[in-house]
Write an enzyme that holds these catalytic residues in place. Sequence first.
Site, PDB file in Angstrom:
ATOM      1  N   LYS A 184      13.355 -11.837  -0.764  1.00 55.71           N
ATOM      2  CA  LYS A 184      13.249 -10.417  -1.111  1.00 55.71           C
ATOM      3  C   LYS A 184      12.302  -9.711  -0.145  1.00 55.71           C
ATOM      4  O   LYS A 184      11.083  -9.901  -0.198  1.00 55.71           O
ATOM      5  CB  LYS A 184      12.723 -10.219  -2.538  1.00 55.71           C
ATOM      6  CG  LYS A 184      12.911  -8.746  -2.941  1.00 55.71           C
ATOM      7  CD  LYS A 184      12.095  -8.335  -4.137  1.00 55.71           C
ATOM      8  CE  LYS A 184      10.769  -7.720  -3.779  1.00 55.71           C
ATOM      9  NZ  LYS A 184      10.834  -6.510  -2.938  1.00 55.71           N
ATOM     10  N   GLU A 259      -0.192 -15.900  -0.138  1.00 54.60           N
ATOM     11  CA  GLU A 259      -0.971 -15.443   1.014  1.00 54.60           C
ATOM     12  C   GLU A 259      -1.347 -14.002   0.706  1.00 54.60           C
ATOM     13  O   GLU A 259      -0.496 -13.121   0.738  1.00 54.60           O
ATOM     14  CB  GLU A 259      -0.156 -15.576   2.303  1.00 54.60           C
ATOM     15  CG  GLU A 259      -1.022 -15.619   3.539  1.00 54.60           C
ATOM     16  CD  GLU A 259      -1.357 -14.238   4.034  1.00 54.60           C
ATOM     17  OE1 GLU A 259      -2.419 -13.709   3.607  1.00 54.60           O
ATOM     18  OE2 GLU A 259      -0.584 -13.687   4.822  1.00 54.60           O
ATOM     19  N   CYS A 293      -3.389  -8.457   6.877  1.00 58.77           N
ATOM     20  CA  CYS A 293      -4.257  -9.149   5.915  1.00 58.77           C
ATOM     21  C   CYS A 293      -5.540  -9.602   6.603  1.00 58.77           C
ATOM     22  O   CYS A 293      -6.584  -9.683   5.973  1.00 58.77           O
ATOM     23  CB  CYS A 293      -3.561 -10.370   5.338  1.00 58.77           C
ATOM     24  SG  CYS A 293      -1.922 -10.031   4.756  1.00 58.77           S
ATOM     25  N   GLU A 393      -9.936  -4.249   0.038  1.00 55.77           N
ATOM     26  CA  GLU A 393      -9.055  -4.243   1.189  1.00 55.77           C
ATOM     27  C   GLU A 393      -8.474  -2.839   1.358  1.00 55.77           C
ATOM     28  O   GLU A 393      -7.849  -2.301   0.448  1.00 55.77           O
ATOM     29  CB  GLU A 393      -7.926  -5.261   0.984  1.00 55.77           C
ATOM     30  CG  GLU A 393      -7.057  -5.418   2.211  1.00 55.77           C
ATOM     31  CD  GLU A 393      -6.054  -6.547   2.070  1.00 55.77           C
ATOM     32  OE1 GLU A 393      -5.515  -6.735   0.967  1.00 55.77           O
ATOM     33  OE2 GLU A 393      -5.801  -7.241   3.076  1.00 55.77           O
TER      34      GLU A 393
HETATM   35  P1  ADP Z   1       1.871  -3.336  -1.694  1.00 55.72           P
HETATM   36  O1  ADP Z   1       1.141  -2.872  -2.944  1.00 55.72           O
HETATM   37  O2  ADP Z   1       1.070  -3.186  -0.485  1.00 55.72           O
HETATM   38  O3  ADP Z   1       3.252  -2.771  -1.558  1.00 55.72           O
HETATM   39  P2  ADP Z   1       2.735  -5.718  -2.965  1.00 55.72           P
HETATM   40  O4  ADP Z   1       1.970  -6.973  -3.151  1.00 55.72           O
HETATM   41  O5  ADP Z   1       2.974  -4.879  -4.172  1.00 55.72           O
HETATM   42  O6  ADP Z   1       2.020  -4.903  -1.840  1.00 55.72           O
HETATM   43  O7  ADP Z   1       4.146  -6.030  -2.313  1.00 55.72           O
HETATM   44  C1  ADP Z   1       4.504  -7.212  -1.645  1.00 55.72           C
HETATM   45  C2  ADP Z   1       5.870  -7.669  -2.123  1.00 55.72           C
HETATM   46  O8  ADP Z   1       5.767  -8.004  -3.501  1.00 55.72           O
HETATM   47  C3  ADP Z   1       6.960  -6.630  -2.026  1.00 55.72           C
HETATM   48  O9  ADP Z   1       8.168  -7.271  -1.654  1.00 55.72           O
HETATM   49  C4  ADP Z   1       7.050  -6.096  -3.452  1.00 55.72           C
HETATM   50  O10 ADP Z   1       8.294  -5.544  -3.779  1.00 55.72           O
HETATM   51  C5  ADP Z   1       6.796  -7.359  -4.235  1.00 55.72           C
HETATM   52  N1  ADP Z   1       6.315  -7.158  -5.600  1.00 55.72           N
HETATM   53  C6  ADP Z   1       5.569  -6.137  -6.095  1.00 55.72           C
HETATM   54  N2  ADP Z   1       5.315  -6.319  -7.405  1.00 55.72           N
HETATM   55  C7  ADP Z   1       5.896  -7.485  -7.764  1.00 55.72           C
HETATM   56  C8  ADP Z   1       5.986  -8.245  -8.986  1.00 55.72           C
HETATM   57  N3  ADP Z   1       5.423  -7.830 -10.103  1.00 55.72           N
HETATM   58  N4  ADP Z   1       6.659  -9.411  -8.952  1.00 55.72           N
HETATM   59  C9  ADP Z   1       7.225  -9.864  -7.819  1.00 55.72           C
HETATM   60  N5  ADP Z   1       7.190  -9.201  -6.654  1.00 55.72           N
HETATM   61  C10 ADP Z   1       6.543  -8.036  -6.608  1.00 55.72           C
END
Ligand code: ADP
Length: 490
Positions: A184, A259, A293, A393
């Site tokens: 994804k 990570e 990161c 961060e």
């Molecule tokens: P940011 O807040 O900088 O967008 P995220 O950690 O939310 O960083 O996003 C990293 C990835 O995790 C993206 O692919 C996002 O769609 C996905 N993501 C966000 N929330 C969830 C969740 N609750 N479960 C699984 N994947 C998630």
Amino acid sequence: MQLLDPVNRFVAADRGGLIGGEWVPGSGGTIDVENPATGTILTSVANMTATDVDAAVDAARRALPVWRGLPPTERAQLMWRLGDLIAERADELAQLDALDNGKTVGDALAVDLPLTIEIFRYYAGWVTKIEGRQLPISIPDFHAYTRREPMGVVGAIVPWNFPLLMCAYKLGPALAAGNTVVLKPAEQTPLSALRLGELIIEAGFPPGVVNIITGDGPTTGAPLAAHTGVDKVSFTGDYQTGRKILDASQGNLKRVTLELGGKSPNIVFPDAQLEAAVDGAFGSVFFNQGQCCIAGSRLFAHEAIADELVERLVAKAEGIVLGSGLDDRTDMGPLVSAVQLDRVLGHVERARQDGATVLTGGERGEGTLAAGHFVRPTVVTDVDSSMPIMNDEVFGPVVAVSRFTDEADVVERANDIRFGLAAGIWTTDVRRTHRVAAALQAGTVWVNTYGMFDVAAPYGGYKMSGYGRELGEESLDAYLQSKTVWVNLA
Ligand code: ADP
């Protein structure tokens, strides 16, 4: 820079996700994909639902025996072929990353693409070298050995800062170890991952070995993370999301690699070569708009060189040309989204309120840049370790500069944080090099350099920066499990 014809065609095309070797529309709505340099909508992609996740996980599970059944040499060749196809299409893929992420095509071609290609080639090499061991057991008339077997179906959830490269971080070792994958990409930056899906088909991977589903975190990521048909989740992103991934893993106690974020210290000692340290400090926090990161976002400058270091850093920051990642003259592109822009400016504003001094930057790009999500490179001083700007961060082009006089004290301050992803030290004293490198709590320490990556060098975090390592042999281990086989010879 003109967009390449295949890029224009690809962006304009209707697409869904890749499930079982077919492009399927998805059962939910769509989400817009934005060009962060202009604020305009490039295209839309499927916001795939739990139903689509089910279908993708099923396809990956069905493909497991097929993928594991191929001779290692054939799996290796497919992975090598994919590396070759990415190399052939590097210009296209770099433009796609520039379009939805905002990074410059130059950076994508210099950093993202070469490492992506190298990852597929490196792990292609590993496919034929994954071995178990014969065990020197002390019980007579038994033969015991280990087999190294794949975890099964891997859910790979990647962020938007290195859209294509992060896919490779997961796919390379997962596939080499014999797993199948549901990938994804981030909702902001799905384009290069979808193009990669086309290349995976072109390379000749059996259907279902790699499935690619698009959508946002709650709609698509969460059901993937929670799916009991997924044996392992490999996630890169925010540490708060990492916690949710961990919670979601409980249903089937799936394996998890995380990570997560960082707030990395970059320490310049008085005996450092100052010019190199200025360049290093600059690159460490302004590369990729600071959306890394590992960004060296806490710069510790020794009193003896702090004034000169800061002055030169500010001058370099002010020389940066902001613009579209597709313009050759651009040094730094926009942040990925309006959300990210607000987040970054909010951090700077909060630092101001806390009494910090913003020496340069801290504001949006103006004029022709106003429609995009541009933030001027920002240098903040007069900070102390209690301020959020020294602990949270920012994930943007913002460096907080702090002064020190004593080595032991700066090491303590560098470590006094919940993260531990990376650290930099600048010194010409060889004894100090090893002393401080050993004392820093970080998964990577760079000495007289910053941000070096190589596919052979493992990378990952201490403390709340994550679980496990990526790249190198360590990453392969994270996608394998060990089975002990006992045979009665009597
Ligand atoms: P940011 O807040 O900088 O967008 P995220 O950690 O939310 O960083 O996003 C990293 C990835 O995790 C993206 O692919 C996002 O769609 C996905 N993501 C966000 N929330 C969830 C969740 N609750 N479960 C699984 N994947 C998630």
